[in-house]
Write an enzyme that holds these catalytic residues in place. Sequence first.
Site, PDB file in Angstrom:
ATOM      1  N   GLY A 172       0.126  30.363  -3.944  1.00  0.00           N
ATOM      2  CA  GLY A 172       0.720  29.086  -4.292  1.00  0.00           C
ATOM      3  C   GLY A 172       1.927  29.280  -5.193  1.00  0.00           C
ATOM      4  O   GLY A 172       2.211  30.384  -5.663  1.00  0.00           O
ATOM      5  N   GLY A 231      -3.328  31.900  -2.508  1.00  0.00           N
ATOM      6  CA  GLY A 231      -3.273  30.844  -1.507  1.00  0.00           C
ATOM      7  C   GLY A 231      -3.092  31.355  -0.100  1.00  0.00           C
ATOM      8  O   GLY A 231      -3.484  30.692   0.864  1.00  0.00           O
ATOM      9  N   GLU A 288      -6.248  36.377  -9.390  1.00  0.00           N
ATOM     10  CA  GLU A 288      -6.139  35.280 -10.358  1.00  0.00           C
ATOM     11  C   GLU A 288      -6.521  35.666 -11.778  1.00  0.00           C
ATOM     12  O   GLU A 288      -5.951  35.135 -12.743  1.00  0.00           O
ATOM     13  CB  GLU A 288      -6.990  34.098  -9.885  1.00  0.00           C
ATOM     14  CG  GLU A 288      -6.409  33.337  -8.716  1.00  0.00           C
ATOM     15  CD  GLU A 288      -6.619  34.008  -7.378  1.00  0.00           C
ATOM     16  OE1 GLU A 288      -6.088  33.515  -6.366  1.00  0.00           O
ATOM     17  OE2 GLU A 288      -7.337  35.044  -7.331  1.00  0.00           O
ATOM     18  N   ASP A 298      -9.787  30.893  -6.164  1.00  0.00           N
ATOM     19  CA  ASP A 298     -10.047  29.576  -5.596  1.00  0.00           C
ATOM     20  C   ASP A 298      -9.764  29.619  -4.093  1.00  0.00           C
ATOM     21  O   ASP A 298      -9.989  30.652  -3.473  1.00  0.00           O
ATOM     22  CB  ASP A 298      -9.231  28.507  -6.337  1.00  0.00           C
ATOM     23  CG  ASP A 298      -7.727  28.690  -6.186  1.00  0.00           C
ATOM     24  OD1 ASP A 298      -7.269  29.837  -5.985  1.00  0.00           O
ATOM     25  OD2 ASP A 298      -6.982  27.694  -6.259  1.00  0.00           O
TER      26      ASP A 298
END
Length: 356
Positions: free
Chosen positions: A71, A120, A143, A151
């Site tokens: 992302g 992402g 992350e 996530d």
Amino acid sequence: MTDAAASAPRVRVRVDRALGHLTLDRPRAINALDLGMIGDLAAALDTWEHDPGVDAVLLDGAGERGFCAGGDVRGLHDQIAGGDIAAAARFFRAEYALNARISAYPKPVIVFADGVTMGGGIGLAGHAAVRVVTERSRLAMPETRIGFTPDVGGTLLLARAPGRLGEYLALTGGTMDAADAISAGFADHLVPAERLGDLHEALVSRADPQTATELVLLFDETAGPSPLEADRPWIDDAFAADTVDGIVERLRRRPESRARETADELDALPPTALAVTLASVRAARQHPELRSVLAREYGLVLWFALTQPDLVEGIRARLVDKDNAPRWSPAARSDLADDILDRAFGFEPQPALWSD
């Protein structure tokens, strides 16, 4: 960047015979996702779902560097630092809905995860029906290195990895090559990068009853030995411990130099992110349904965004100022609050992920 370049579509959408083809087209940023790109991908899937002229979807990335670096983390930094948590929540809700959509899409989604595929990018590739990697592929959920937690349904993929590879990859943010990705369950097939064009053409010109998987198998090459698989003895032993402290203690008792190096790596990473991430992977192992996993991850990421300084600090240190000298809060695992996991997992995000 010129105004025209800034406003140009960042997802190329076209149909090649019966193959819907989506290309992430932001190569200078290794195709990092922004909200507009997520919207374009979702809109194309909506259009093609009931289109009898489209029977499969190919998703790939422009440029030589990678499929998708994740992302737009710099944008996330600016939103949180500016107090616009609502914008961050909108991005995550749209992204996670797309991840779930790819997983449940009624037509096969084939992803070419060539080059860098992280964060992402794993959310797009990891839940697809047919996941192709190349000799250039580098996959990771990094992350924790920015004070965050995996996530995009990544904890479910990690939870399904053999042995304790999931805990290892989640906590360290370690990078997988093609053989590792296949061994860990993040990919299905290795196709040489120079053959992707041929595979694309085969998907376009296929004749019944050849399925996407059958066609990919025509180009599949056996991956070499997986370094991760070779390290399983010490990874499975150490990362089975109940806590991060226990993992580090076991790593330091192991005779392998890589185990001790990994202990040093963990000591430099943010205590909050490590504790939450370990619990998150194990929660996904106990409750392995993607939509519920995404909802749990959504609560955790908004908890980090709203309450934890480590996320903004980690992005600053790694990607903004690039001094690689983050100041974690707390800096030591011994200073973590006893109820940190209760607070993290008890956080109720507003709006909820699956609310209307």
